[in-house]
Each structure stands twice: as C-alpha cells, then as structure tokens.
Write a protein that holds these residues in place. Structure first.
Motif, PDB file in Angstrom:
ATOM      1  N   VAL A  39       0.850  -1.196   0.000  1.00 46.79           N
ATOM      2  CA  VAL A  39       0.000   0.000   0.000  1.00 46.79           C
ATOM      3  C   VAL A  39       0.881   1.240   0.000  1.00 46.79           C
ATOM      4  O   VAL A  39       1.105   1.870   1.023  1.00 46.79           O
ATOM      5  CB  VAL A  39      -0.943   0.018   1.207  1.00 46.79           C
ATOM      6  CG1 VAL A  39      -2.017   1.064   1.012  1.00 46.79           C
ATOM      7  CG2 VAL A  39      -1.575  -1.331   1.405  1.00 46.79           C
ATOM      8  N   LEU A 102       2.137   0.714   6.484  1.00 47.50           N
ATOM      9  CA  LEU A 102       1.360   1.894   6.094  1.00 47.50           C
ATOM     10  C   LEU A 102       1.963   3.158   6.700  1.00 47.50           C
ATOM     11  O   LEU A 102       2.127   4.176   6.016  1.00 47.50           O
ATOM     12  CB  LEU A 102      -0.073   1.747   6.602  1.00 47.50           C
ATOM     13  CG  LEU A 102      -1.080   1.121   5.665  1.00 47.50           C
ATOM     14  CD1 LEU A 102      -2.383   0.887   6.395  1.00 47.50           C
ATOM     15  CD2 LEU A 102      -1.317   2.021   4.489  1.00 47.50           C
ATOM     16  N   PHE A 274     -13.585  10.386  -4.448  1.00 47.56           N
ATOM     17  CA  PHE A 274     -13.907   9.720  -3.191  1.00 47.56           C
ATOM     18  C   PHE A 274     -15.272   9.058  -3.272  1.00 47.56           C
ATOM     19  O   PHE A 274     -15.455   7.928  -2.831  1.00 47.56           O
ATOM     20  CB  PHE A 274     -13.882  10.712  -2.042  1.00 47.56           C
ATOM     21  CG  PHE A 274     -14.216  10.101  -0.723  1.00 47.56           C
ATOM     22  CD1 PHE A 274     -13.345   9.216  -0.124  1.00 47.56           C
ATOM     23  CD2 PHE A 274     -15.399  10.406  -0.088  1.00 47.56           C
ATOM     24  CE1 PHE A 274     -13.660   8.644   1.088  1.00 47.56           C
ATOM     25  CE2 PHE A 274     -15.717   9.841   1.130  1.00 47.56           C
ATOM     26  CZ  PHE A 274     -14.841   8.952   1.712  1.00 47.56           C
ATOM     27  N   LEU A 277     -14.865   5.989  -5.131  1.00 48.20           N
ATOM     28  CA  LEU A 277     -14.153   4.982  -4.336  1.00 48.20           C
ATOM     29  C   LEU A 277     -15.117   4.281  -3.392  1.00 48.20           C
ATOM     30  O   LEU A 277     -15.193   3.049  -3.350  1.00 48.20           O
ATOM     31  CB  LEU A 277     -13.015   5.651  -3.555  1.00 48.20           C
ATOM     32  CG  LEU A 277     -12.163   4.739  -2.695  1.00 48.20           C
ATOM     33  CD1 LEU A 277     -11.401   3.762  -3.552  1.00 48.20           C
ATOM     34  CD2 LEU A 277     -11.187   5.544  -1.860  1.00 48.20           C
TER      35      LEU A 277
ATOM     36  N   VAL B  56      -5.600   1.399  10.527  1.00 50.00           N
ATOM     37  CA  VAL B  56      -4.902   2.679  10.419  1.00 50.00           C
ATOM     38  C   VAL B  56      -5.857   3.743   9.905  1.00 50.00           C
ATOM     39  O   VAL B  56      -6.465   3.587   8.846  1.00 50.00           O
ATOM     40  CB  VAL B  56      -3.698   2.571   9.476  1.00 50.00           C
ATOM     41  CG1 VAL B  56      -2.989   3.893   9.392  1.00 50.00           C
ATOM     42  CG2 VAL B  56      -2.760   1.498   9.967  1.00 50.00           C
ATOM     43  N   THR B 104     -16.698   1.045   5.164  1.00 55.67           N
ATOM     44  CA  THR B 104     -15.399   0.546   4.722  1.00 55.67           C
ATOM     45  C   THR B 104     -14.846  -0.610   5.537  1.00 55.67           C
ATOM     46  O   THR B 104     -13.953  -1.306   5.063  1.00 55.67           O
ATOM     47  CB  THR B 104     -14.368   1.674   4.752  1.00 55.67           C
ATOM     48  OG1 THR B 104     -14.420   2.280   6.024  1.00 55.67           O
ATOM     49  CG2 THR B 104     -14.645   2.701   3.697  1.00 55.67           C
ATOM     50  N   LEU B 107     -14.188  -4.324   4.467  1.00 55.47           N
ATOM     51  CA  LEU B 107     -13.117  -4.649   3.515  1.00 55.47           C
ATOM     52  C   LEU B 107     -11.791  -4.795   4.237  1.00 55.47           C
ATOM     53  O   LEU B 107     -11.692  -4.609   5.436  1.00 55.47           O
ATOM     54  CB  LEU B 107     -13.037  -3.549   2.457  1.00 55.47           C
ATOM     55  CG  LEU B 107     -14.333  -3.458   1.673  1.00 55.47           C
ATOM     56  CD1 LEU B 107     -14.612  -2.048   1.291  1.00 55.47           C
ATOM     57  CD2 LEU B 107     -14.276  -4.368   0.488  1.00 55.47           C
ATOM     58  N   ARG B 108     -10.777  -5.104   3.451  1.00 53.82           N
ATOM     59  CA  ARG B 108      -9.457  -5.284   4.042  1.00 53.82           C
ATOM     60  C   ARG B 108      -8.965  -3.976   4.646  1.00 53.82           C
ATOM     61  O   ARG B 108      -9.377  -2.886   4.259  1.00 53.82           O
ATOM     62  CB  ARG B 108      -8.473  -5.731   2.960  1.00 53.82           C
ATOM     63  CG  ARG B 108      -8.489  -7.227   2.714  1.00 53.82           C
ATOM     64  CD  ARG B 108      -7.294  -7.603   1.886  1.00 53.82           C
ATOM     65  NE  ARG B 108      -7.313  -6.888   0.625  1.00 53.82           N
ATOM     66  CZ  ARG B 108      -6.212  -6.573  -0.044  1.00 53.82           C
ATOM     67  NH1 ARG B 108      -5.046  -6.879   0.441  1.00 53.82           N
ATOM     68  NH2 ARG B 108      -6.285  -5.946  -1.189  1.00 53.82           N
ATOM     69  N   ALA B 110      -6.334  -2.141   4.405  1.00 53.47           N
ATOM     70  CA  ALA B 110      -5.724  -1.108   3.580  1.00 53.47           C
ATOM     71  C   ALA B 110      -6.770  -0.190   2.971  1.00 53.47           C
ATOM     72  O   ALA B 110      -6.580   1.018   2.888  1.00 53.47           O
ATOM     73  CB  ALA B 110      -4.889  -1.745   2.478  1.00 53.47           C
ATOM     74  N   PHE B 111      -7.918  -0.780   2.583  1.00 52.47           N
ATOM     75  CA  PHE B 111      -8.961   0.043   1.979  1.00 52.47           C
ATOM     76  C   PHE B 111      -9.502   1.050   2.979  1.00 52.47           C
ATOM     77  O   PHE B 111      -9.820   2.175   2.645  1.00 52.47           O
ATOM     78  CB  PHE B 111     -10.101  -0.829   1.450  1.00 52.47           C
ATOM     79  CG  PHE B 111      -9.729  -1.593   0.243  1.00 52.47           C
ATOM     80  CD1 PHE B 111      -9.629  -0.963  -0.976  1.00 52.47           C
ATOM     81  CD2 PHE B 111      -9.447  -2.931   0.323  1.00 52.47           C
ATOM     82  CE1 PHE B 111      -9.268  -1.655  -2.101  1.00 52.47           C
ATOM     83  CE2 PHE B 111      -9.086  -3.638  -0.793  1.00 52.47           C
ATOM     84  CZ  PHE B 111      -8.994  -3.000  -2.007  1.00 52.47           C
ATOM     85  N   ALA B 113      -7.829   2.391   5.398  1.00 50.70           N
ATOM     86  CA  ALA B 113      -6.840   3.456   5.525  1.00 50.70           C
ATOM     87  C   ALA B 113      -6.965   4.467   4.390  1.00 50.70           C
ATOM     88  O   ALA B 113      -6.976   5.680   4.615  1.00 50.70           O
ATOM     89  CB  ALA B 113      -5.439   2.857   5.552  1.00 50.70           C
ATOM     90  N   ILE B 114      -7.103   3.963   3.173  1.00 48.32           N
ATOM     91  CA  ILE B 114      -7.189   4.862   2.020  1.00 48.32           C
ATOM     92  C   ILE B 114      -8.478   5.669   2.066  1.00 48.32           C
ATOM     93  O   ILE B 114      -8.497   6.868   1.788  1.00 48.32           O
ATOM     94  CB  ILE B 114      -7.098   4.059   0.715  1.00 48.32           C
ATOM     95  CG1 ILE B 114      -5.730   3.404   0.629  1.00 48.32           C
ATOM     96  CG2 ILE B 114      -7.346   4.937  -0.483  1.00 48.32           C
ATOM     97  CD1 ILE B 114      -5.706   2.230  -0.281  1.00 48.32           C
ATOM     98  N   ALA B 115      -9.554   4.982   2.445  1.00 49.80           N
ATOM     99  CA  ALA B 115     -10.838   5.679   2.497  1.00 49.80           C
ATOM    100  C   ALA B 115     -10.813   6.808   3.523  1.00 49.80           C
ATOM    101  O   ALA B 115     -11.353   7.890   3.276  1.00 49.80           O
ATOM    102  CB  ALA B 115     -11.960   4.693   2.823  1.00 49.80           C
TER     103      ALA B 115
END
Lengths: 291, 331
Positions: A39, A102, A274, A277, B56, B104, B107-108, B110-111, B113-115
């Motif tokens: 990531v 991360l 966003f 997403l 995270v 969110t 989901l895993r 990482a998603f 965190a990005i979201a």
C-alpha cells in the motif's frame, strides 16, 4: 448555469485527455498496490518529486520535461528498488506490513513533501516547453496541447507496461508473484527479487507521471495529496492491478471530474473520486474489469 | 489499579500541571500546553482504533476539522459555552466515524486506511463549498474577553483540553482492560480467527471507529476559540494526521501509556523546534522519527523499555501482548 452542448463536448474531451494522464499516474499504484499488495500511499509524493526534477532541469538547462523524466526513470527505478528492500527487510519479512508498513509509507510521503517545501517553498512552479500554450481547434472542440501531449505519452507508457507484463518473462513473473509465490519459487524464481523489480518499475513510472503533471498544471509540494484519493479510487475501480482496467477507470474518473468542474465548479471536483471509491467498495469491490 | 483511583491520580497530575503553568505566569505556556494536550487527545483517540484494533486511520484531520467546524456552525447559530460545543462536536464526529466504519470496515484494512485519507479531502471540499461556515475564506470567531470561573480565556481553554485529555486517557485505559479491549486485540492479532471463534468483529470495529472519531471531534471543538480564525486548508491539515499516527507509534501502540509518552515527547519537541528552528523543520523531525521508529523499534518506546527490563516481572508498563492472555471469546 445554462446547459450548452459545446461545453458538454469540451468537458468530455478534456476529461478523456486528463483521464489518459490519470492512467499514467495510477499505473505505478496498480503495480504496487494492485499486484504486489504494497500500500504505497507515498506514490503521489514520488510523482511530485518527478515534477520538481523536471522543473529544475527545465529551469536550468531548458531541457524538455518529458525527455528529462525518461532519462531520470532509471534513477527512480533504483530508488524504488531500494525502498522495497527496506520495506521487505523491516516489515514484510516480519509480517508487520499492515499497520507499520502503512505508517512507513505515510512517513515517506510526509518527509518528501516537507523536504520539498524546505528547498523550494510553497510557490507554484511550472515548466516551459513548445507544446505548452498552443491549442488545436476542431470546430467547437478545443484540444490544448499541454494536456494532449502527456495523454499520448501516457497511453504509450501504459502500452509498454502492458506488453512488458504480458510478454516478457519478468512481467509474467510479476503477475505470478501476486497469485502464488510458492509456485514461483518452484520455478526457481526469487519472489523478493521479482517484487523488487516490480516496485522499482512502479516508482519509475512516477518520474514520467511527475513530468506530465507539471506540464498540465503548476505544481507545489502539497499538490500530491489530492492525487492520493484519486489514484486509489482509479486503482480500485479499475480492478486492482489490471492496466486496461486502470485506463478505463482513469478515463471515467477524468470525464466525471471534468463534467463536475464544468457544471458545478472546480471546488467540487475532489469529492468525485472519493464518491467513486466508496461506491465501488460498497457495490463492486472487484472493480470494473476485475481479475 | 481501579479506574476511579486512576482517574483521581490523573486529575491530580492535571491539577498540578495547571497550577505549575499558572505559577509560570506566562501565557505562552498555556498556548503551547493547549497544543500538547490537543495532541494527547488526538493520539489517544487514534490509538483506540489504530493501536487496539490495528486499523490505520489517516483521516484524523477530517474528524478534528469536523469538530472545529461544527463549533463554528453552532456558534453562528447561537453562541453556546464550550463544554456543550464539545459534546456537539463529539456527536457529529462520532456519527461520521460510525458511517465511515460501516461503509469501509467490511473490507481489508488497507482500503479502510485509504478511504479515511480520502474522507479528510472530501470533508474539506464540503467545508470549502459551505458558505455558512465561511467557505474557503475562512471563519472568524471572536473569543470572549473573560471566561467563566477562571477569567483568562486561554487558561480556560487549556483547562478544558487538559480535562479532555484526562477523560480520553481514562476511556482508553478502561477499554484496554475491559472485554471490549480483549475483543479489539483479537481483531488486531487475527481478524479471521476472531470471527471464527465468535467475536462480533464488525460491531466491535464500529464501536472503535465511533469512540475514536468522537474523541477526535471533541479535540477539535474548542479549536476555533483557540485559533480565532479558522481556515479549511489548515484545519484539515496533514500535520494532525501524521502526528496522530507518529505519537502512538513512537510511544507504543498496545497500551494507553504509549500515546501519552509519544505525545509528551513529540509534541513538546515540536513546540521547542517551532520556537527555536522553524515549523517546517519540526514536521520533518516528526516524519523522520516516525519512519525511524517503525523500522528500528516497531514496538515503540514501551517495547524498548520492555526489552530492557525483560528479566523483571512484566506488568510495570501496561501489557504488550494482551491477546496472549485473553480469556476465550470476547463479548
């Protein structure tokens, strides 16, 4: 605002052109996040780094930014390979990639940005090239060359990457490392080496994407942030690691953003990616052209 | 230690800190202390989701800004006392935290965190386009001359933040030692195994995002009064996100002590660096420390201390592997 057909067509055309550029920006993330499961949220920071290198060389020697970025790509490759090595030794090997990995990339993002601010300040920088400025007119359609040129080179970049991934041995190994590491080891291929190469390539694309970015718009160090949401939205929408999917998703986001900023005002555009997403994650987590 | 006793000790320490600051007789101490305490709340709040559950959150700035802007919105409507605004900010951010988690967390990691990262951008976009709270021009909040009880307004703000920090730390410690905390730890260590043994992971994660988000919003609520002029790009600034992550990771994420140590160290260091060097350099220090610590000392300062005193009986500085002694399935 009065609805105008010309405005609509122009918005779509510029959305497609910008989408081509977005594809180049996302290609690296599709490799690292989509295929390797790393990531790398620092990717936009490397793109900004590429922009600044293109800017320095352009301002000092008048060199073409795209040419500079292609020459600099090997250096970015080495940088990427080095970062992967640190990442592998510190996190992947210990099985701590989720939380600390991360944080590691987040820290890298921050360090890169602050270092650029320390050296260059927060002034907007831009480059000079013959194709910045002129615009082609086809009837009502305007095609500014400063977006056209990056778009065309982006498409070439995606094509080259796709050929590399599907035709060469290394490329196939990269695709395989995502699916079955053990099987790859049985074929006498070192997965860590393959991942290092792939991550290097992913950072190398940031060099080119950075040059495209500074051709399209003036750049300051924190511009990268708005690309984080966008890049990951495109990557997820495109089905994580499928380059054709990335291209389609990038064009889609480009068009929707362009329509949004034409008809609702540019200040709303960042919310588009966003929204996409979240929608993708909620409705179809496998993306448009999921593997 | 029982929670009431712990709370009492915290209050005594907070009281001593306040008296010491008053004795110093320099308003700058209160300004700096406010920022340190604000980060104390933010990092403790981040740790409830990030450290205990292993999810995270990069969107600290989003929740913080939400709290600050809800104050602005309510202030425009009717000027309420800060403790009430604090609750409003907490409720608004808690609701957003819940919604965020609901969308969110299936989901895993990482998603998620990005979201959260994107959430901060979207919240900023909304605020920029919302003229009622000032839009991109920013909003002025006229700070009242005198505060209730204390008189000096900066001291009043500092006291509020100090109490909020005590509350946040107590909540974090309470969670850590309850069945809820054991449940969080199972999620962090192996979510699938936890799910398989009957831990309601989604519900626990939603609790964590809500509490964490609410605390972050509460940390942001008094901010407009502190700063006087609120502007979207600085309120949703990256510094909050990176600090809220760096402080627990540097201190140690598995217990409430970590964020406290990390914050005291890093926030004080930043205050000193801001005054003596420059504000850009202090952010660079944070970034470098963050990267350095996650590579060299993954368990943070607490982990280093544990390694140093390993031959002594554990339990001096919290517990590092809660999951190891977690008794069976959590709630």
């Amino acid at each position: 605002m009065i609805f105008s057909f010309d405005l609509l067509i122009n918005a779509i055309v510029s959305g497609i052109l910008i989408g081509g550029f977005y594809a180049a920006v996302t290609a690296g993330v599709s490799l690292s996040f989509g295929i390797l499961d790393i990531v790398n949220i620092a990717h936009p920071a490397f793109i900004i780094l590429g922009s600044y290198i293109a800017y320095i060389v352009n301002a000092d020697f008048g060199f073409d930014p795209i040419l500079t970025s292609i020459i600099m790509a090997p250096a970015f490759y080495v940088l990427g390979a080095g970062i992967y090595q640190i990442y592998y030794v510190s996190f992947e090997k210990r099985g701590q990639e989720s939380l600390r990995g991360l944080a590691f990339f987040f820290g890298l993002l921050f360090i890169t940005e602050v270092t650029l601010i320390l050296f260059f300040g927060v002034d907007y920088r831009y480059v000079n090239a013959p194709y910045i400025g002129p615009t082609w007119h086809f009837g009502a359609i305007d095609i500014p060359l400063r977006i056209m040129v990056p778009c065309v080179v982006s498409l070439l970049l995606i094509a080259v990457l796709q050929l590399l991934l599907t035709k060469s041995f290394v490329g196939r190994a990269i695709m395989a490392v995502a699916q079955d590491q053990l099987a790859l080891q049985l074929m006498a291929v070192n997965p860590v080496r393959i991942k290092r190469i792939a991550f290097g390539i992913s950072i190398a694309t940031a060099s080119l994407a950075g040059a495209f970015l500074i051709i399209i718009q003036p750049v300051e160090p924190s511009v990268g942030r708005e690309y984080i949401g966008r890049v990951f939205a495109i990557c997820v929408l495109g089905g994580m690691g499928s380059l054709p999917g990335t291209l389609v998703a990038a064009m889609l986001i480009g068009i929707v953003e362009s329509l949004t900023s034409t008809f609702y005002g540019p200040s709303w555009a960042p919310a588009v990616s966003f929204g996409f997403l979240l929608l993708t994650l909620a409705v179809r987590p496998a993306g448009l052209l999921g593997r | 230690m029982r929670t009431p006793i712990f709370l009492l000790i915290c209050l005594v320490i907070a009281g001593a800190a306040f008296v010491a600051a008053v004795a110093f007789n320099n308003d700058y101490v209160f300004f700096a202390g406010y920022v340190v305490m604000q980060y104390m709340v933010l990092s403790t709040a981040w740790n409830i989701l990030g450290g205990y559950c292993g999810y995270v959150n990069f969107g600290t700035a989003g929740f913080f800004g939400l709290g600050a802007y809800s104050t602005v919105a309510f202030h425009r409507f009717y000027p309420l006392p800060i403790p009430i605004l604090l609750i409003f900010g907490g409720v608004v951010s808690g609701i957003v935290g819940f919604g965020m988690g609901y969308l969110t967390l299936r989901l895993r990691g990482a998603f998620f965190a990005i979201a959260t990262l994107a959430l901060a951008v979207v919240l900023e976009t909304l605020v920029v386009n919302w003229d009622y709270v000032g839009g991109s021009r920013g909003a002025y909040i006229v700070r009242p001359e005198v505060a209730p009880l204390i008189g000096n307004y900066v001291r009043y703000l500092f006291l509020i933040m100090l109490l909020l920090a005590v509350a946040a730390i107590t909540v974090a410690r309470l969670i850590e030692r309850s069945r809820l905390g054991y449940g969080f730890a199972t999620i962090r260590d192996d979510e699938q195994a936890a799910e398989a043994s009957g831990v309601p992971t989604l519900r626990l994660k939603l609790i964590a995002t809500t509490i964490s988000g609410a605390l972050m919003g509460m940390a942001g609520a008094p901010f407009p009064y502190y700063i006087g002029y609120l502007q979207p790009s600085s309120t949703f600034g990256f510094d909050y996100a990176v600090n809220a992550i760096a402080m627990p990771l540097i201190g140690g994420t598995t217990s409430w002590v970590g964020p406290v140590i990390g914050t005291l160290l890093l926030a004080s260091l930043q205050q000193i660096a801001t005054v003596t060097i420059s504000s850009a350099v202090n952010l660079l220090i944070v970034g470098c420390l963050l990267v350095g610590f996650v590579i060299v000392a993954p368990e943070g300062i607490i982990g280093l201390v544990h390694r140093y005193i390993r031959h002594k009986p554990a339990g001096l500085v919290g517990r590092s592997r809660i999951a190891a002694d977690a008794p069976g399935p959590a709630p």
